[in-house]
Design an enzyme around this catalytic site. Structure first.
Site, mmCIF file in Angstrom:
data_model
loop_
_atom_site.group_PDB
_atom_site.id
_atom_site.type_symbol
_atom_site.label_atom_id
_atom_site.label_comp_id
_atom_site.label_asym_id
_atom_site.label_seq_id
_atom_site.Cartn_x
_atom_site.Cartn_y
_atom_site.Cartn_z
ATOM 1 C CB SER A 131 -0.958 0.005 1.192
ATOM 2 O OG SER A 131 -0.259 -0.041 2.420
ATOM 3 C CG ASP A 175 5.190 0.636 6.178
ATOM 4 O OD1 ASP A 175 6.172 0.299 6.854
ATOM 5 O OD2 ASP A 175 4.068 0.113 6.295
#
Length: 388
Positions: A131, A175
């Protein structure tokens, strides 16, 4: 490999959207956290690196305000108007790039429509940040296509905001940061609270990173994550009867050992012990890489997993079995879970000559013991998101 995928995607793009016009290509990597788990929200450091596989985008501008999304990974295609960018559950994966577009529009940046085709070779649900890769890829692409001149850290923050506020997933920034700021042959020592970071050479001559996917979905991760955060907050509150700290990772080992009796519940004390020592391990890991001491780095990885298993209790049978089997291979330097836990992946450093044996024997024994078929990815340390 990137050029091969680029050519293939151009053919697929033209089959979906038709020929003509200027077609452009972009890439964003996946990421793996080498050490420093469950301490970002405790004021600690994380130590990720970008991988050499990730997500690709092939894009062409339109003359109207329509955006069309397609991917080679799923059948789902979605078309939206720039004036009506809304979260819709039925739009599935496209909510991630839609959320990024929304962040640009919210800044008052004028956009035109475009057709985009994505392809990712990050396994979904593995904890390797598919994602975040999709979000940062979209942000870098839009920033370039429309000459927005936003700096990379702004794009990273916008990508996180898209996931937090548009998609509704309360992720941290590690991330997106690793995907956006990755540097080939380097890891990143990152303070998630201040975004201060340092590149650390990751010299892996004769050694490979193997990502082992348990193929067990991380079903407990979200609820246990909130539970662990609460336990750590409780530990800070009890320590602050005497101390004055904001985060557990503000402590060194001596101060923690001298004051841990203030934490009455043994389980909560265990959580605090993991946070304090995992942060110290992460800082030592940086030093070991600078000294090119991979054996000590592997020891620290092993200690990290054992602490996550015994003190933080976020591993679970699948991850523990995968790590146990990995450590039986003579060429394994270190192995640990990576990510939230309760499924997902492990990361191992393995000598090159032992890679085939690792995949064959760990895979066979893991499947026998769990009934699940694992997947293995031999990864290199890649570059952050860019035009290709």
């Amino acid at each position: 490999m990137k050029n091969t995928i680029k050519k293939s995607m151009k053919v697929s793009f033209e089959a979906i959207y038709g020929e003509g016009g200027e077609i452009q290509h972009y890439f964003a990597p996946g990421r793996v956290n080498l050490i420093g788990e469950h301490i970002d929200y405790n004021g600690g450091f994380v130590f990720p690196c970008a991988l050499d596989f990730g997500t690709y985008a092939t894009v062409r501008l339109r003359d109207d305000h329509q955006v069309s999304f397609a991917t080679l990974n799923f059948d789902k295609k979605v078309t939206v108007e720039l004036g009506h960018i809304l979260y819709k559950e039925e739009d599935d994966w496209t909510n991630y790039p839609k959320g990024v577009i929304r962040t640009f529009l919210d800044l008052g940046i004028s956009l035109k429509g475009f057709d985009v085709l994505y392809y990712g070779n990050i396994p979904n649900g593995s904890g390797l940040s598919s994602s975040a890769s999709l979000e940062v890829l979209t942000a870098v692409m839009i920033n370039d296509l429309f000459e927005c001149h936003l700096d990379r850290v702004d794009l990273i923050k916008m990508s996180q905001k898209a996931e937090n506020e548009f998609v509704g997933v309360n992720c941290g920034i590690m991330d997106q940061f690793a995907v956006g700021m990755g540097k080939a042959d380097h890891a990143i020592l990152l303070d998630c609270n201040t975004l201060k970071y340092e590149y650390v050479p990751l010299k892996l001559e004769g050694v490979k990173i193997i990502i082992s996917n348990t193929n067990m979905r991380r079903g407990l991760a979200d609820s246990k994550y909130n539970e662990r955060r609460g336990e750590c907050d409780k530990a800070v509150a009890e320590l602050n009867k005497v101390l004055d700290i904001k985060y557990l990772c503000n402590l060194d080992s001596e101060i923690f050992e001298n004051n841990k009796h203030l934490i009455e519940d043994q389980v909560v004390r265990n959580r605090a012990e993991h946070a304090v020592y995992e942060n110290l391990r992460t800082l030592e890991a940086k030093d070991t890489l600078e000294k090119e001491d991979l054996l000590r780095f592997g020891d620290l990885m092993n200690q990290s997993h054992d602490s996550l298993r015994d003190l933080y209790e976020v591993t679970g049978d699948a991850l523990d079995i995968m790590v146990k089997e990995a450590r039986k291979i003579e060429g394994t330097i270190g192995s640990r879970m990576t990510g939230a836990g309760f499924g997902g992946c492990t990361v191992s450093l393995v000598k090159e000559e032992a890679v085939e044996q690792f995949i064959e024997e760990v895979g066979k024994h893991y499947e026998t013991l769990t009934g699940r078929t694992p997947a293995f990815y031999v990864a290199g340390v890649g570059q952050g998101a860019s035009k290709i």
